[in-house]
Design an enzyme around this catalytic site. Structure first.
Site, PDB file in Angstrom:
ATOM      1  N   ILE A   1       0.840  -1.194   0.000  1.00 44.39           N
ATOM      2  CA  ILE A   1       0.000   0.000   0.000  1.00 44.39           C
ATOM      3  C   ILE A   1       0.878   1.249   0.000  1.00 44.39           C
ATOM      4  O   ILE A   1       1.650   1.481   0.926  1.00 44.39           O
ATOM      5  CB  ILE A   1      -0.949   0.035   1.212  1.00 44.39           C
ATOM      6  CG1 ILE A   1      -1.672  -1.309   1.376  1.00 44.39           C
ATOM      7  CG2 ILE A   1      -1.946   1.180   1.055  1.00 44.39           C
ATOM      8  CD1 ILE A   1      -2.426  -1.779   0.161  1.00 44.39           C
ATOM      9  N   LYS A   2       0.721   2.022  -1.052  1.00 39.94           N
ATOM     10  CA  LYS A   2       1.512   3.246  -1.214  1.00 39.94           C
ATOM     11  C   LYS A   2       0.749   4.407  -0.584  1.00 39.94           C
ATOM     12  O   LYS A   2      -0.419   4.646  -0.912  1.00 39.94           O
ATOM     13  CB  LYS A   2       1.740   3.489  -2.708  1.00 39.94           C
ATOM     14  CG  LYS A   2       2.915   4.359  -3.062  1.00 39.94           C
ATOM     15  CD  LYS A   2       3.120   4.324  -4.577  1.00 39.94           C
ATOM     16  CE  LYS A   2       4.307   5.164  -4.996  1.00 39.94           C
ATOM     17  NZ  LYS A   2       4.424   5.194  -6.475  1.00 39.94           N
ATOM     18  N   ILE A   3       1.405   5.109   0.341  1.00 44.86           N
ATOM     19  CA  ILE A   3       0.726   6.129   1.147  1.00 44.86           C
ATOM     20  C   ILE A   3       1.542   7.424   1.128  1.00 44.86           C
ATOM     21  O   ILE A   3       2.739   7.419   1.444  1.00 44.86           O
ATOM     22  CB  ILE A   3       0.569   5.644   2.601  1.00 44.86           C
ATOM     23  CG1 ILE A   3      -0.259   4.350   2.637  1.00 44.86           C
ATOM     24  CG2 ILE A   3      -0.063   6.719   3.470  1.00 44.86           C
ATOM     25  CD1 ILE A   3      -0.313   3.696   3.999  1.00 44.86           C
TER      26      ILE A   3
END
Length: 214
Positions: free
Chosen positions: A82-84
């Site tokens: 998950i890219k945040i």
């Protein structure tokens, strides 16, 4: 050094994997928007093709929403990271997702202080954007050196993905300072192969081969 492809284009990904040099993929909303097909189907196919991490960006802005989005995205495939974005809510979400054993990649990192917070929160990866720093007359590679030094000082497990790569020299510089990962647009990957002297040499050998008695 691991090489990730920074693309959502399946043809580019399949070709890069066929070379045997691609270890993962990073995507973002801009890259996804350029491709035809439904979002989840694209990600599923990327994860099927690539035997490695596939970063998929959350588009929510509050920490609770990012966590819920991260939970859903992680169901697509075990490959999904998950890219945040690097915000206060983003860091809160990283901590919560880390507690849930869901991998994260903190993106849009532009300073050593941001990198410290991401590692403290438990990010598996961070993505410092060196090209965008170079664009404003700042040496992006210096940021990578500083982050690697800090992480070594405190034995942080967060891995640095050198992002916003503009040209092959960025990749060579990253390798020289020991960056563990670079994420590269496919056209830049292609440029790594090429050298004019290689082309001249091949043409010379082929011309001489025509003169050999068969």
């Amino acid at each position: 050094m691991k090489i990730f492809l920074d693309t959502a284009n399946l043809n580019e990904i399949r070709e890069g994997v066929a070379w045997g040099v691609v270890d993962g993929v990073t995507t973002n909303p801009t890259l996804i928007s350029k491709e035809e097909g439904k979002f989840e189907k694209i990600i599923k196919e990327i994860c099927r093709v690539v035997n490695g991490p596939v970063s998929v960006e959350a588009v929510s802005t509050s920490s609770d929403e990012i966590v819920e989005e991260g939970k859903e995205l992680s169901k697509i495939s075990p490959n999904v990271v998950i890219k945040i974005p690097m915000t206060v809510d983003g860091i809160k979400a990283v901590k919560k997702l880390n507690d849930l054993k869901i991998k994260t990649n903190v993106t849009l990192v532009f300073s050593p202080s941001q990198a410290i917070l991401a590692a403290k929160a438990g990010a598996d990866y961070i993505s410092p954007f060196i090209g965008r720093l170079d664009d404003i007359s700042t040496d992006g590679m210096n940021l990578i050196e500083d982050i690697l030094t800090m992480y070594e000082n405190y034995s942080f497990k967060t891995q640095v993905i050198v992002a916003s790569i503009r040209h092959p020299v960025h990749i060579v510089e990253a390798a020289l300072i020991g960056a563990p990962i670079v994420t590269v647009p496919f056209p830049v990957l292609e440029k790594l192969v090429r050298h004019p002297l290689t082309d001249i040499g091949i043409n010379k050998f082929l011309e001489d081969w025509k003169k050999v008695r068969k």
